[in-house]
Design a protein around this motif. Sequence first.
Motif, short mmCIF file in Angstrom:
data_model
loop_
_atom_site.label_atom_id
_atom_site.label_comp_id
_atom_site.label_asym_id
_atom_site.label_seq_id
_atom_site.Cartn_x
_atom_site.Cartn_y
_atom_site.Cartn_z
N VAL A 167 1.02 -1.12 -0.10
CA VAL A 167 0.02 0.20 -0.35
C VAL A 167 0.49 0.98 0.29
CG1 VAL A 167 -1.80 -0.91 1.46
CG2 VAL A 167 -0.02 0.15 2.95
N GLY A 168 1.66 1.39 -0.05
CA GLY A 168 3.32 2.08 0.15
C GLY A 168 4.75 1.48 -0.21
N PHE A 169 5.56 2.57 -0.70
CA PHE A 169 7.06 2.51 -1.37
C PHE A 169 6.96 3.57 -0.50
CE2 PHE A 169 5.34 4.08 -5.21
CZ PHE A 169 6.38 5.09 -5.43
N ALA A 170 9.04 3.79 -0.64
CA ALA A 170 9.37 4.80 -0.89
C ALA A 170 11.33 3.91 -1.21
CB ALA A 170 10.06 5.30 1.20
N ILE A 171 11.64 5.09 -1.53
CA ILE A 171 12.92 5.03 -2.66
C ILE A 171 13.90 5.98 -2.11
CG2 ILE A 171 14.02 4.58 -4.57
CD1 ILE A 171 10.92 3.62 -6.02
N VAL A 172 15.01 5.50 -1.99
CA VAL A 172 15.54 6.06 -1.28
C VAL A 172 17.50 5.83 -1.69
CG1 VAL A 172 17.14 7.16 0.99
CG2 VAL A 172 15.01 6.78 1.37
N TYR A 173 17.98 7.11 -1.82
CA TYR A 173 19.44 6.70 -3.04
C TYR A 173 20.37 7.29 -1.97
CZ TYR A 173 23.34 7.33 -6.04
OH TYR A 173 24.68 7.30 -6.33
N ARG A 174 21.07 6.45 -1.38
CA ARG A 174 23.33 7.37 -0.59
C ARG A 174 23.51 7.78 -1.74
NH1 ARG A 174 22.34 3.04 3.75
NH2 ARG A 174 23.31 1.82 2.34
N ARG A 203 27.72 8.13 -3.07
CA ARG A 203 28.54 7.50 -2.99
C ARG A 203 29.61 8.71 -2.02
NH1 ARG A 203 27.13 6.28 -8.42
NH2 ARG A 203 28.59 6.90 -9.78
N GLY A 204 30.05 8.24 -1.20
CA GLY A 204 31.57 8.70 -0.60
C GLY A 204 30.97 10.01 -0.53
N GLU A 205 29.32 10.23 0.86
CA GLU A 205 29.14 11.30 0.58
C GLU A 205 27.77 11.30 2.36
OE1 GLU A 205 29.67 13.81 -0.84
OE2 GLU A 205 30.33 14.06 -2.14
N ARG A 206 27.95 11.93 2.95
CA ARG A 206 26.54 12.64 3.91
C ARG A 206 25.30 13.04 3.23
NH1 ARG A 206 27.57 11.21 9.17
NH2 ARG A 206 29.43 10.36 10.21
N LEU A 207 25.48 11.87 2.60
CA LEU A 207 23.96 12.51 2.34
C LEU A 207 23.31 11.81 1.37
CD1 LEU A 207 22.66 15.55 0.94
CD2 LEU A 207 23.84 15.31 -1.33
N SER A 208 21.95 11.82 1.46
CA SER A 208 20.38 11.00 0.91
C SER A 208 19.49 10.72 0.48
CB SER A 208 19.88 10.23 2.04
OG SER A 208 21.10 9.12 2.68
N LEU A 209 18.75 11.04 -0.52
CA LEU A 209 17.93 11.37 -1.52
C LEU A 209 16.41 10.52 -1.31
CD1 LEU A 209 16.75 12.95 -3.90
CD2 LEU A 209 17.34 12.01 -5.53
N LEU A 210 15.50 10.81 -0.72
CA LEU A 210 14.15 10.09 -0.81
C LEU A 210 13.27 10.58 -2.60
CD1 LEU A 210 12.06 9.02 0.52
CD2 LEU A 210 10.99 10.86 0.85
N GLU A 211 13.79 9.86 -3.09
CA GLU A 211 13.87 10.21 -4.81
C GLU A 211 12.35 9.90 -4.81
OE1 GLU A 211 15.28 8.68 -8.94
OE2 GLU A 211 16.42 8.48 -7.09
N TYR A 212 11.26 9.30 -4.26
CA TYR A 212 9.99 8.63 -4.35
C TYR A 212 9.66 8.04 -3.74
CZ TYR A 212 10.53 8.84 -9.47
OH TYR A 212 11.82 9.41 -10.80
N MET A 213 8.39 8.55 -2.99
CA MET A 213 7.33 7.75 -1.69
C MET A 213 5.76 7.77 -2.14
SD MET A 213 7.59 8.41 2.38
CE MET A 213 6.25 9.58 2.99
#
Length: 210
Positions: free
Chosen positions: A62-69, A71-81
């Motif tokens: 009933v739901g999803f989230a896609i996260v990208y971390r 490379r070599g960074e302290r940073l992520s992206l919630l690309e889709y939810m």
Amino acid sequence: MPDTNVLIRPPRPSEPGEFSALMALYEEAIPASERKSRAQIASMMREPGYRFLAAFVAERLVGFAIVYRFRGERLSLLEYMAVDPAHRSQGIGGQLFRAALGLSDAETPLLLEVDSDREPSEDHSQRVKRKRFYNRLGCREIAGLNYILPIGQHPPGMNLLVHDPQCHDLDRATVLHWLTLLYVEVYGCSASDPRIAVMAASLPEKIALI
């Protein structure tokens, strides 16, 4: 009221039905101008930088989230939810978001690409509601940045939000670095893509989070 019978876990690659259910919701919930292809999403599931989460109620996705971390960074992206319309306002989106935050340590900023609520549109009320949802979860907009989504010929107006409780403002160099990472690692664009310069041109040296 929050649904207490929600199970959040990664979708299983060995279960093709779970991928089909995820894609059906993805194609229903994400505007065509912001979507990647089915083949691209399938490829992302095999890439080490991506993490997929799915929410299940009574064994139904009933739901999803896609996260990208990055490379070599302290940073992520919630690309889709996204959450299935029949299961919204039950706390599932908040649970997915907190699970997405839990994929990185507490000091890692999480970026979000969100439709701008400053432009007239048929779904303006939904855009306002979506942005308020993320604001309640502690996300703030990078002020003055007119984010250009590098997908399609006519991308929608976007804002770039960040979840980082330790940060109250940003410097221009950091935002420029983040924009370059997004374009290169997430969308396969060149680091010298002229749209990056367009976005950065009007940014001051110190940028507020609002």
